[in-house]
Design a protein around this motif. Structure first.
Motif, short mmCIF file in Angstrom:
data_model
loop_
_atom_site.label_atom_id
_atom_site.label_comp_id
_atom_site.label_asym_id
_atom_site.label_seq_id
_atom_site.Cartn_x
_atom_site.Cartn_y
_atom_site.Cartn_z
N HIS A 82 40.31 8.18 -32.46
CA HIS A 82 40.28 8.38 -31.05
C HIS A 82 39.43 6.89 -30.49
O HIS A 82 39.92 6.27 -29.61
CB HIS A 82 39.85 9.57 -30.30
CG HIS A 82 40.58 10.88 -30.56
ND1 HIS A 82 40.42 11.72 -29.87
CD2 HIS A 82 41.81 10.77 -31.32
CE1 HIS A 82 41.45 12.71 -30.41
NE2 HIS A 82 41.95 12.26 -30.94
N ALA A 83 38.61 6.79 -31.00
CA ALA A 83 37.49 5.66 -30.77
C ALA A 83 38.18 4.52 -31.21
O ALA A 83 38.09 3.27 -30.26
CB ALA A 83 36.20 5.74 -31.59
N ASN A 102 40.78 3.41 -28.34
CA ASN A 102 40.36 2.97 -27.13
C ASN A 102 39.44 1.86 -27.21
O ASN A 102 38.76 1.57 -26.24
CB ASN A 102 39.45 4.42 -26.40
CG ASN A 102 40.43 5.39 -26.09
OD1 ASN A 102 41.32 5.31 -25.51
ND2 ASN A 102 39.74 6.85 -26.44
N SER A 103 39.45 1.13 -28.33
CA SER A 103 38.77 0.10 -28.78
C SER A 103 39.21 -1.14 -28.40
O SER A 103 40.68 -1.21 -28.40
CB SER A 103 37.93 0.23 -29.98
OG SER A 103 39.06 0.09 -30.96
#
Length: 387
Positions: free
Chosen positions: A95-96, A99-100
């Motif tokens: 997820h990170a 969204n990065s």
């Protein structure tokens, strides 16, 4: 006689009456209501009904788990609800990444992001970068965050990726690029964890082997120097020799006593005495070789036992290091992460966003709330002044 005046009473003009009523009604509407409620709702209706570009949504579902990972039980779900993390949080790393900025770079390697979300395909309020923003990577990153969403269901451990774009094929391309980047991230994490664990185990095995080789070399040097294969076996053999000599001496002494008792002047007595002295000298010599001097077997046995103990410890350490290395490899195989796609991103058939009527109603509700709050504040201020 007075003149008679006849007055014609006719019905009023309905058109004039309606226009007057409408004008009266408009005059009765407060200007603040027009500015706070009517104008925003009309503007929102004009934008969402006539200007807003339809957006297509590509949805994908995936899980991140290990080979030995199990689904959380009802107790685990309850613990997650009170803030205790479960075993499914490995998906948060993906997820990170999505969204990065690295996720955006992954998309840019697969498709022209500025063209997908640019002015050529999006309306003036939906384009990326925004109207008053500069054309930079940071503005592109902030703008695309509006169209990418990833969520996690703690009860099932399933992650959902939703990507919006102004063409159905673009939404599918962006979703596929993000999932491919997530899979690459999981593979990198697996490789790094395996390299760290296995490299440490292999280094321990190499050190243990070097220790075994050193102990074996020292033991071989001792044997070559002292010319003993096994000092302990030599000492055992020496002890057995001393025991046999002592038994022989005891036998000779018994025989001499018997002869002396029967024939005190027998010439065999001197012969037996010589044999006894020879055996006793041999016993003393054998005992001297076993213990009593610097060249005896006792210090040699002590050195040999120390070297043999060091070799045994080194061999045990090598065995333990080898077992630990194999256990680390097996553990890495069990804990290796996998990103498994449950639902692949498909090409959407019809646009789902924006929800035009719902968006207009949301603007209306917000405007009415703002107006009602302001009216209540104004009414309270008027009452406080009158009192």
């Amino acid at each position: 006689m007075s003149d008679t005046h006849i007055k014609l009473i006719a019905p009023l003009n309905k058109t004039t009456t309606r226009e007057g009523s409408a004008a009266t009604l408009l005059r009765r509407i407060p200007l603040s209501f027009l500015l706070v409620v009517v104008v925003p709702v009309l503007a929102a209706s004009f934008y969402f009904l006539l200007i807003a570009t339809p957006r297509y949504v590509a949805e994908a579902k995936f899980v991140v788990r290990s080979a030995g990972n199990q689904q959380p039980s009802s107790l685990g779900v309850a613990l997650q609800g009170v803030g205790i993390p479960g075993g499914q949080t490995d998906a948060f790393a993906v997820h990170a990444y999505i969204n990065s900025r690295d996720g955006l770079r992954q998309i840019m390697r697969a498709a022209p992001v500025e063209e997908i979300y640019g002015p050529g395909r999006a309306d003036i309020l939906s384009r990326v970068p925004a109207i008053f923003s500069q054309r930079s990577f940071e503005s592109l990153f902030k703008g695309t965050r509006r169209y990418i969403f990833v969520g996690y269901d703690s009860t099932t451990g399933i992650s959902t990726l939703r990507v919006q774009a102004f063409r159905p094929q673009d939404a599918q391309i962006v979703s596929e690029a993000l999932l491919t980047g997530g899979e690459s991230l999981v593979n990198r994490l697996n490789s790094r964890a395996e390299e760290d664990a296995v490299a440490e185990g292999e280094r321990t095995v190499v050190e243990a082997r070097a220790r075994v080789a050193t102990a074996q070399a020292r033991l071989a040097d001792f044997r070559n120097r002292e010319r003993f294969i096994d000092p302990e076996s030599t000492a055992t053999a020496g002890g057995e020799l001393v025991s046999q000599l002592l038994l022989t001496i005891a036998t000779l002494k018994a025989e001499r006593s018997q002869i002396a008792a029967e024939t005190p002047q027998s010439p065999q007595l001197s012969i037996i005495d010589g044999r006894i002295r020879a055996y006793e000298n041999q016993v003393q010599q054998a005992r001297g070789e076993l213990a009593g001097g610097a060249d005896s077997l006792v210090p040699k046995i002590s050195t040999y036992e120390q070297l043999a103990t060091e070799r045994e410890f080194a061999q045990r350490a090598l065995l333990a290091a080898t077992q630990a290395l194999e256990a680390a490899r097996l553990d890495n195989r069990r804990q290796k992460l996998y990103l498994e796609r449950i639902v692949n991103p498909s090409r959407p058939d019809e646009p789902l966003e924006p929800r035009r009527l719902l968006s207009i109603l949301a603007v209306l509700a917000i405007a009415l709330t703002v107006y009602g709050t302001g009216w209540l504040i104004a009414a309270g201020l008027r009452e406080s002044r009158q009192s």
